[in-house]
Design a protein around this motif. Sequence first.
Motif, PDB file in Angstrom:
ATOM      1  N   GLY A 140      52.049  35.097  36.459  1.00  0.00           N
ATOM      2  CA  GLY A 140      53.069  34.127  36.087  1.00  0.00           C
ATOM      3  C   GLY A 140      54.129  34.671  35.157  1.00  0.00           C
ATOM      4  O   GLY A 140      55.048  33.942  34.777  1.00  0.00           O
ATOM      5  N   THR A 141      54.022  35.935  34.773  1.00  0.00           N
ATOM      6  CA  THR A 141      55.016  36.545  33.897  1.00  0.00           C
ATOM      7  C   THR A 141      55.696  37.701  34.621  1.00  0.00           C
ATOM      8  O   THR A 141      55.159  38.272  35.572  1.00  0.00           O
ATOM      9  N   THR A 193      49.912  43.401  29.233  1.00  0.00           N
ATOM     10  CA  THR A 193      48.528  43.092  28.874  1.00  0.00           C
ATOM     11  C   THR A 193      48.096  41.797  29.556  1.00  0.00           C
ATOM     12  O   THR A 193      48.802  40.779  29.484  1.00  0.00           O
ATOM     13  N   TYR A 194      46.945  41.842  30.215  1.00  0.00           N
ATOM     14  CA  TYR A 194      46.370  40.666  30.872  1.00  0.00           C
ATOM     15  C   TYR A 194      45.325  40.044  29.950  1.00  0.00           C
ATOM     16  O   TYR A 194      44.501  40.746  29.357  1.00  0.00           O
ATOM     17  N   PRO A 249      46.510  30.318  41.636  1.00  0.00           N
ATOM     18  CA  PRO A 249      47.281  31.524  41.321  1.00  0.00           C
ATOM     19  C   PRO A 249      46.357  32.707  41.059  1.00  0.00           C
ATOM     20  O   PRO A 249      45.178  32.544  40.726  1.00  0.00           O
ATOM     21  N   ASP A 250      46.910  33.918  41.210  1.00  0.00           N
ATOM     22  CA  ASP A 250      46.127  35.120  40.929  1.00  0.00           C
ATOM     23  C   ASP A 250      45.546  35.047  39.517  1.00  0.00           C
ATOM     24  O   ASP A 250      46.216  34.633  38.566  1.00  0.00           O
ATOM     25  N   GLY A 251      44.298  35.463  39.395  1.00  0.00           N
ATOM     26  CA  GLY A 251      43.644  35.470  38.090  1.00  0.00           C
ATOM     27  C   GLY A 251      42.853  34.215  37.791  1.00  0.00           C
ATOM     28  O   GLY A 251      42.181  34.145  36.755  1.00  0.00           O
ATOM     29  N   ASN A 258      41.816  39.486  39.797  1.00  0.00           N
ATOM     30  CA  ASN A 258      42.646  40.382  40.596  1.00  0.00           C
ATOM     31  C   ASN A 258      44.071  39.833  40.625  1.00  0.00           C
ATOM     32  O   ASN A 258      44.290  38.681  41.017  1.00  0.00           O
ATOM     33  N   TYR A 259      45.027  40.657  40.236  1.00  0.00           N
ATOM     34  CA  TYR A 259      46.417  40.230  40.139  1.00  0.00           C
ATOM     35  C   TYR A 259      47.273  41.035  41.116  1.00  0.00           C
ATOM     36  O   TYR A 259      47.302  42.273  41.054  1.00  0.00           O
TER      37      TYR A 259
END
Length: 586
Positions: free
Chosen positions: A343-344, A358-359, A462-464, A364-365
């Motif tokens: 989302g960023t 940084t996550y 969404p991913d993650g 999985n993104y």
Amino acid sequence: MNKRHIIFSALVLVGLTWFGCEPMELDKPNIGNAPTAEQLDFTITPGDDAFHFVITNTSTVKGIANWDLGNGIKTVGNSVTAYYPLAKTYNITLTLYASGGSTSKTKEFEQTETDWSYLESPIITALTGGVDAPNGKTWVIDSLTEAHLGVGPTDSYSPVWWAAAPLAKSGHFLYDDEFTFKLVGFTYKIDTHGKTHVNHDGNADEDGLSAGYYVSSFWNDAYDIDMNTNDAARGELTWSISQENGKYYIQISSQSGNISYDDGNPRKYEVLEWNENFFHLRTVGGAARYHKIIPKGYVRPTVSYTLNVTATANPNEFSFALEDLTVPSTFTISNITYDFGDGTSYQTTNGAEVVLHTYMRKGNYKTKVTVIANNQEFAKEYTVNVVANHPSYQEYLLDAMVMYNDFGETILVPMQVDQADGGATIQIVSNPNNSMYPNRSARCALFTKHNAQWANAYTRLPDGYRFDLTKQTVFKVLVYGKAGDQVLLKLENTDRGGNAWQTGTADLIYTIQNDNKWEIAEFNFAGVGAGWDWTGDIFTSDVTTDSRFNKDFYNVVRIMINPGNNGGTFSVHLDDLAGPHIEGLK
């Protein structure tokens, strides 16, 4: 052969015809007696230069003068100006309208001068190769670009109905078709190498079969058809170019001479964009068809690079770098966008910059970097696997259900359609009955499938983010439809791609009890299995208690109406899809 000899050869073989707008001939007005041929006359006098002439109606009877100027232009008025760039004979016709009828008179006008600058104009040189290309210039469809073919409404200037993705017509014998424009003789040639792909729901195939340049078909659907061809039967073709109201138009002399995909429209093409390596055309007449062509053998300059993503020494930090970045000398990078999949994003114009991100949550993104240069996009993707939450991240998971989508004010995650083996749609519509509970909302969703067994509406996180079935195991959705219809709900993991079914949950079915009445469909996954032992992959008898399935695994909810039944059209209204709280998603 020098420049003048080449152009002179072109003029000897054929004159360049100009095609213009054809105004509607006006209704016969009541402005005098019907004219006779003896009463009609007009003069042709020099204009501002040797190629422009003033043509004036000098008839002895009053009327409305309509002109065919012999150069492809038709116009109305007592005095008009015509452009004659080539040394040849032009037939100029005056048609005078008066009450009771009309009469025409034609005069021959001999132009003895040639406007060499016109023949050397940049657009003609770009199209034909100019005087340095006596064999002409051959073009092919620009198959690697978006919207190299397209269609839209007659009054549109973009392919809003359909635009071809790169190589969308592969395997249909279209991308090797060649279209050659010669300055010498203004000749035009098509070489389809014996097979091509044309329009079927119009008249393109019928025209070709009737004229003999299409011989037989060997594949078709509702819109297009593959044809065996005989290009020799197209006859001798010529091309012409005109400028009308500041726009260029290319026209081919016969309906047998299409440019690009044969859409069946008249062979007049408005030039939307052009340079020596690219023409973007729009048909004139019928639905607007769009065509992009490039010179045969042309390789478009491209920005190339390798996307290198590397974990750093810091927790959950990754570096993104464009390695081996090559930018053509004629290109300028205007933007580089890094989409981190959570989302960023980050934007820059510096291709040498190493970008850090940084996550906070494990997962999985699917990341993507897009380089924009000269209005072209050059993108690459990479999936980042974050194995653990960041040390500073605090989980917050509610022991409750949350609303995913009420198709009105609350949309935590959107709902989409998977066409699967047929057709399907999902629409936001007015509530068919908001007079009583359990559903008083103004809006809801309408899911419809057509002749499809497995078409479905789905919600993908969404991913993650993943569903957590450790505290809450129930999903609910309001349904409104036909009594006896079955509504299926299941969970899947898209990490498996096309094999997501191998670890998907068993199907949970709710049967609608009443016609046209809102009901609460509940799906409880406690005790529900997933996967099959014969797939050779993981499987379980209970997705809510097995740690491989109950957390950080499923990310898709699929909903079907009458699964497995492709015998017609089936619909169901849906509202207020809810399920377990999704930790971290807002």
